[in-house]
Write a protein that holds these residues in place. Structure first.
Motif, PDB file in Angstrom:
ATOM      1  N   LYS A 128       0.652  -1.106   0.110  1.00  0.00           N
ATOM      2  CA  LYS A 128      -0.070  -0.228  -0.153  1.00  0.00           C
ATOM      3  C   LYS A 128       1.093   1.242   0.068  1.00  0.00           C
ATOM      4  CE  LYS A 128      -4.315   0.512   2.095  1.00  0.00           C
ATOM      5  NZ  LYS A 128      -5.148   0.679   3.123  1.00  0.00           N
ATOM      6  N   VAL A 129       0.865   2.186  -0.967  1.00  0.00           N
ATOM      7  CA  VAL A 129       1.545   3.253  -1.147  1.00  0.00           C
ATOM      8  C   VAL A 129       0.603   4.579  -0.875  1.00  0.00           C
ATOM      9  CG1 VAL A 129       3.191   4.523  -2.679  1.00  0.00           C
ATOM     10  CG2 VAL A 129       3.063   1.935  -2.686  1.00  0.00           C
ATOM     11  N   ASP A 130       1.269   5.762  -0.332  1.00  0.00           N
ATOM     12  CA  ASP A 130       0.387   6.745  -0.046  1.00  0.00           C
ATOM     13  C   ASP A 130       0.637   7.720  -1.389  1.00  0.00           C
ATOM     14  OD1 ASP A 130      -0.250   9.390   0.552  1.00  0.00           O
ATOM     15  OD2 ASP A 130      -0.148   9.028   2.526  1.00  0.00           O
ATOM     16  N   THR A 131      -0.370   8.020  -2.189  1.00  0.00           N
ATOM     17  CA  THR A 131      -0.161   8.866  -3.311  1.00  0.00           C
ATOM     18  C   THR A 131       0.214  10.099  -3.079  1.00  0.00           C
ATOM     19  OG1 THR A 131      -2.374   9.279  -3.693  1.00  0.00           O
ATOM     20  CG2 THR A 131      -1.751   7.331  -4.799  1.00  0.00           C
ATOM     21  N   ARG A 132      -0.102  10.666  -2.084  1.00  0.00           N
ATOM     22  CA  ARG A 132       0.299  11.941  -1.726  1.00  0.00           C
ATOM     23  C   ARG A 132       1.761  12.383  -1.604  1.00  0.00           C
ATOM     24  NH1 ARG A 132      -3.616  12.268   3.340  1.00  0.00           N
ATOM     25  NH2 ARG A 132      -2.428  10.258   3.760  1.00  0.00           N
ATOM     26  N   ASP A 133       2.568  11.521  -1.108  1.00  0.00           N
ATOM     27  CA  ASP A 133       3.954  11.724  -0.915  1.00  0.00           C
ATOM     28  C   ASP A 133       4.820  10.325  -1.413  1.00  0.00           C
ATOM     29  OD1 ASP A 133       3.402   9.827   1.085  1.00  0.00           O
ATOM     30  OD2 ASP A 133       4.057  11.218   2.852  1.00  0.00           O
ATOM     31  N   SER A 159       4.818   7.519  -0.234  1.00  0.00           N
ATOM     32  CA  SER A 159       5.584   6.627   1.094  1.00  0.00           C
ATOM     33  C   SER A 159       5.018   5.361   1.100  1.00  0.00           C
ATOM     34  CB  SER A 159       5.337   7.483   2.305  1.00  0.00           C
ATOM     35  OG  SER A 159       3.970   7.577   2.763  1.00  0.00           O
ATOM     36  N   TYR A 160       5.761   4.406   1.476  1.00  0.00           N
ATOM     37  CA  TYR A 160       5.278   2.992   2.002  1.00  0.00           C
ATOM     38  C   TYR A 160       4.348   3.144   3.057  1.00  0.00           C
ATOM     39  CZ  TYR A 160       5.704  -1.475   4.239  1.00  0.00           C
ATOM     40  OH  TYR A 160       5.619  -2.681   5.102  1.00  0.00           O
ATOM     41  N   VAL A 161       3.373   2.602   3.146  1.00  0.00           N
ATOM     42  CA  VAL A 161       2.472   2.201   4.187  1.00  0.00           C
ATOM     43  C   VAL A 161       2.594   0.994   4.802  1.00  0.00           C
ATOM     44  CG1 VAL A 161       0.038   2.525   4.941  1.00  0.00           C
ATOM     45  CG2 VAL A 161       0.895   4.014   3.130  1.00  0.00           C
ATOM     46  N   SER A 162       2.157  -0.042   4.132  1.00  0.00           N
ATOM     47  CA  SER A 162       2.131  -1.508   4.615  1.00  0.00           C
ATOM     48  C   SER A 162       2.344  -2.367   3.480  1.00  0.00           C
ATOM     49  CB  SER A 162       0.956  -1.674   5.340  1.00  0.00           C
ATOM     50  OG  SER A 162      -0.246  -1.540   4.432  1.00  0.00           O
ATOM     51  N   ARG A 163       2.573  -3.735   3.879  1.00  0.00           N
ATOM     52  CA  ARG A 163       2.569  -4.741   3.013  1.00  0.00           C
ATOM     53  C   ARG A 163       1.343  -5.272   3.096  1.00  0.00           C
ATOM     54  NH1 ARG A 163       7.147  -9.219   3.270  1.00  0.00           N
ATOM     55  NH2 ARG A 163       6.304  -9.324   5.700  1.00  0.00           N
ATOM     56  N   VAL A 164       0.805  -5.730   1.983  1.00  0.00           N
ATOM     57  CA  VAL A 164      -0.672  -6.142   1.799  1.00  0.00           C
ATOM     58  C   VAL A 164      -0.601  -7.715   1.701  1.00  0.00           C
ATOM     59  CG1 VAL A 164      -2.752  -6.082   0.393  1.00  0.00           C
ATOM     60  CG2 VAL A 164      -1.470  -3.988   0.673  1.00  0.00           C
TER      61      VAL A 164
END
Length: 118
Positions: A104-109, A111-116
């Motif tokens: 899961k990637v944050d499209t705003r910056d 950044s890595y959020v988590s592994r799915v």
């Protein structure tokens, strides 16, 4: 609207109700557009027929196309390494991430959020 593809100059979207297609120039898209996969739904705002902006989902799930193996105990990089995602975008990920993982990637910056887990 549904994102269809990038045509070299811009991002092509389709209106889900009328099936009309429009192209939004790269300069009009947010930086996070590099994380768009075909068939992603985005909110596109218009004023008098002209595109004002496109709003993307806050996060997307993308597969890691390539990343080098993390070295156990390597902290010289702050515990991260580069990873190339399926869209071609590169982000920094934790050392335990492997090629083929879905993240899961944050499209705003970017950044890595988590592994799915699927």
């Amino acid at each position: 609207m549904t994102y269809l593809y990038h045509d070299g100059d811009g991002y092509v979207f389709m209106d889900d109700k009328t099936f009309d297609q429009i192209s939004i120039l790269d300069a009009q898209m947010p930086e996070g557009a590099k994380f768009l996969l075909p068939e992603t739904t985005c909110q596109v705002s218009f004023h008098e027929g002209n595109v004002l902006f496109a709003e993307m989902p806050v996060s997307v799930e993308l597969k890691v196309e390539h990343t080098d193996p993390g070295l156990q105990g390597d902290r010289s990089t702050g515990g991260t390494k580069p990873a190339t995602m399926e869209t071609g975008a590169e982000i920094q990920v934790p050392l335990f991430i492997e090629t083929g993982d879905v993240l899961k990637v944050d499209t705003r910056d970017g950044s890595y959020v988590s592994r799915v887990n699927h």
